[in-house]
Every structure is written in C-alpha cells, then in structure tokens.
Design an enzyme around this catalytic site. Structure first.
Site, short mmCIF file in Angstrom:
data_model
loop_
_atom_site.label_atom_id
_atom_site.label_comp_id
_atom_site.label_asym_id
_atom_site.label_seq_id
_atom_site.Cartn_x
_atom_site.Cartn_y
_atom_site.Cartn_z
CE1 TYR A 1 -2.73 -7.41 11.43
CE2 TYR A 1 -4.79 -8.01 10.37
CZ TYR A 1 -3.68 -7.20 10.45
OH TYR A 1 -3.52 -6.17 9.55
NE ARG B 1 -12.20 -12.79 3.99
CZ ARG B 1 -12.78 -13.73 4.73
NH1 ARG B 1 -14.10 -13.93 4.62
NH2 ARG B 1 -12.10 -14.46 5.57
CG ASN C 1 -10.29 -9.22 2.07
OD1 ASN C 1 -11.02 -8.98 3.05
ND2 ASN C 1 -9.56 -10.30 2.01
CG ASP D 1 -12.40 -18.29 6.76
OD1 ASP D 1 -11.99 -17.12 6.84
OD2 ASP D 1 -12.39 -18.94 5.70
CB ILE E 1 -0.97 -0.02 1.21
CG1 ILE E 1 -2.00 -1.14 1.00
CG2 ILE E 1 -1.68 1.33 1.37
CD1 ILE E 1 -2.90 -1.41 2.19
NE ARG F 1 -12.53 -9.69 7.03
CZ ARG F 1 -11.35 -10.27 6.78
NH1 ARG F 1 -10.70 -10.00 5.67
NH2 ARG F 1 -10.85 -11.11 7.63
CE LYS G 1 -3.61 -3.52 12.30
NZ LYS G 1 -2.43 -2.70 11.92
CG LEU H 1 0.82 2.28 5.67
CD1 LEU H 1 1.72 3.15 4.81
CD2 LEU H 1 -0.26 1.67 4.80
CB THR I 1 -7.14 -4.93 9.89
OG1 THR I 1 -7.66 -6.08 9.22
CG2 THR I 1 -7.08 -5.26 11.37
#
Ligand code: UDP
Length: 352
Positions: free
Chosen positions: A153, A226, A182, A303, A15, A307, A157, A77, A120
């Site tokens: 994660y 997704r 994503n 999973d 990014i 999202r 976050k 980032l 995220t």
C-alpha cells in the site's frame, strides 16, 4: 456566485460521506459522488442532496472521463486501506491504488481539471527509530523488504504521488496531495460480528470487541504509537485547501492531530474505560490480550513503530485540529453504539 463542481471518486465511503454532509449546503461548492456502492451515503443521508453516479473506475473508463470533464475539482478517495488487506490481498490493493488510481490522474490531465488526491501517512513507511515528525517535503519514505506485503500500500501510493508530481511538471496538472494520519469518526469501517470478520482498522477492532464481549487484541503488545484525527477536523482541513487554491496547488499536506498521540496498548485501556463508563450493558468486561502480528494479520506483516505528522504546512492555511482524543473516542464510540444495528455486516458487505 457560481459554485465549483466537485466530483468525489470513491466518495461514498467514510471520508466522502462526511465531506458531502459538510458541503451539502455550501454556497461555494457542489458535490457529486462516483462510486461502486452508496450504502454509507444512505446511512448518512435519508434524502440524497447530491448526484450519485454508479461507476466502477476499474472498467468504466468512458464514464469516468465524461464525469471528470463535467466537473471542476476531482477528489480521488478510492482506496483499500487496512493492514490486513495489504497482507492478505496485496494484488487487489495494488490494482485499485495504482492502476485504477492512474486512470483518475489521466482523466484530470486530459480534461485539465484540478486533482485533490488522497495519499496516506503510510507513504512515510517505517519510522526507523527516528523520533522526528514526518514532513511532507523533507522526510525519506523508507519501507521494508519485498516479501513483507505490508508495504505494498505504502509503495503503490508513493508511486502515485510521484506520478502526480511528474504530471504537474510535464503536463501542467494542477493538484494537491493530502496525507491523513489515522482518521476516526462515525461510520469508520464496519461493526464486526466476530473477531475475524473483515479487515477494519484498530478503532473498529477494539469497539467491536467491546460490544461483543470479546478480548481486545494488542498486536505485538500494542507498542506502536499513532496519532488519531477526528473526521470533522479532516474535512475542515479539506475545505481550507479548497478555499486556498493558490497556496495549495502543487503541494502535499499532512493532516493529523499530533496532540492525539497514544500507544495502542493505552488506546485499548482508554476505550475500555470509556465503554464501561458510558455504554456497557452488562458486567462483562473485555480482557486485553497480546497477539503475534504475523499470526493476527498473516505472513508479511510488519508494523510502523511511530507515525507522527508535522502539520506546519496545513496550519499555514489557517487550519488547526480541534478535537482531542477523549472527545474523538467518545463521539465515535457513541455513534457506533447507537447505530450498531444499522452498521451491520450485511450493510457493509454491500459496500465492499
Ligand atoms: N492493532 C492492534 N489490535 C488490533 C488492530 C490493530 O494492536 O485489533 C494495531 C496495529 O498493529 C497497529 C495499530 O494498531 O500498530 C494501528 O492499526 P490500524 O489497523 O489502525 O492501521 P495503521 O495505523 O497501522 O495503518
């Protein structure tokens, strides 16, 4: 007009390299990078149009503080974002995202600098059967049991987001938090030389398998949904945030493309069709097979079923996503195909 000086911590990756490219000739902003490696920037830019500072935020505290003091807006980032890493190296994920990430926040508080923090979509955790799109200010953030490392994660976050909010209230920190959903585009992850090479995200698993003539593997049948956003749309959303400081201060923004929702099993078929129509070099056609999630990623995998972002807030800044799924895939697959020799494992190893 005096340009605002942006420092991208962890900005030499996917990014950050796109953002630097977009802002390289801006009248309003200049961009500098602080990172432990610069390989993706080198692929992107033959002649570097910006300052690159080689620092490791886990240890170079004084250098980080001095750099933050010398800039106006700090993007953080720096992140390890891949489900395989969450399961296989959860401590490294927590260390970088939470403990090293806190140093960036502290430096912004100390020097009174604006922070644009990359959170995220993982923060929303499991969809838990809900069909409602995730909303920045209303959705609950619910994850799974501690033994399922997948959620380390998400939770680290989430804690960082909460600390940033607390600093906004108690230390007067000016901040914006962004939650990408994503992101895909040229330079995402690495080209895999074999099926277990590294820990990329789904696009690179599928594209590498197509190029290597190997099967595309659907985790638990590829039932998960997704939405995918092109990195150019994401960068334009970041610019909308920069251009609207009054409206974006103290806010969280989802950044995604709801129209680009697809089931992972259908993504595999679509990518295989695009590959066959555009890039296939032989009659080899990759199979699509199902694999068990725990076996594919490791123990502790779980999973997120769906999202889906609510993007009303970021649309309020005048931004809207423009690149639809087929164009997004064709563009990224073409770049990956044409640059496959440059995007080698060797180059990527230097970046990790
Ligand atoms: N996935 C898959 N095959 C792969 C890689 C990923 O079926 O080779 C699935 C994964 O289980 C998840 C989705 O694709 O349901 C997206 O995975 P990604 O790694 O991009 O990260 P996530 O969106 O889960 O953060």
């Amino acid at each position: 007009m005096v340009k605002q000086k942006i420092l991208c911590v962890g900005g030499a990756g996917f990014i950050g390299s796109h953002m630097s490219h977009k802002l390289a000739n801006s009248d309003n902003y200049s961009v500098a990078q602080a990172d432990i490696w610069s390989a993706k920037l080198k692929i992107r830019f033959e002649n570097k149009p910006f300052a690159f500072h080689h620092i490791d935020i886990s240890s170079d505290d004084d250098e980080l503080s001095a750099l933050v003091a010398d800039h106006d807006i700090i993007f953080n980032l720096a992140s390890k974002a891949s489900p395989r890493l969450y399961v296989q190296d959860p401590l490294a994920v927590a260390k970088l995202n939470l403990f090293d990430g806190s140093k960036v926040i502290d430096a912004c508080v100390k020097h009174r600098k604006k922070l644009v923090h990359f959170s995220t979509s993982e923060v929303y955790g499991k969809a838990l059967g809900s069909t409602e799109p995730f909303s920045e200010d209303l959705s609950n953030c619910v994850t799974g049991p501690i033994r399922n490392h997948r959620w380390i994660y998400s939770t680290t976050k989430q804690l960082l987001d909460r600390m940033i909010f607390a600093h906004g209230r108690q230390s007067g920190l000016k901040f914006t938090i962004v939650r990408p959903f994503n992101v895909v585009g040229p330079l995402i992850d690495h080209v895999m030389v074999g099926p277990d090479d590294g820990a990329p995200r789904v696009f690179s698993y599928f594209m590498s398998a197509l190029m290597n003539g190997e099967p595309l593997r659907l985790v638990d049948g590829g039932k998960a949904l997704r939405t995918f956003i092109h990195v150019d749309d994401l960068v334009n959303a970041l610019i909308a945030i920069l251009d609207n400081p009054a409206k974006s201060n103290g806010e969280i923004f989802n950044i995604g493309t709801p129209q680009n929702e697809i089931r992972i099993a259908d993504l595999a078929t679509l990518m295989r069709d695009i590959f066959a129509a555009n890039f296939e070099m032989s009659s080899v056609r990759s199979d699509i097979v199902t694999v068990d999630g725990q076996e594919f990623y490791g123990e502790g995998f779980e999973d997120t079923e769906r999202r889906m972002p609510n993007i009303d807030k970021i649309k309020g800044l005048g931004w809207t996503p423009r690149i639809m799924l087929k164009d997004l895939l064709e563009d990224t697959m073409r770049y990956t195909w044409e640059n496959r020799h440059r995007l080698t494992q060797e180059a990527m190893d230097a970046m990790e």
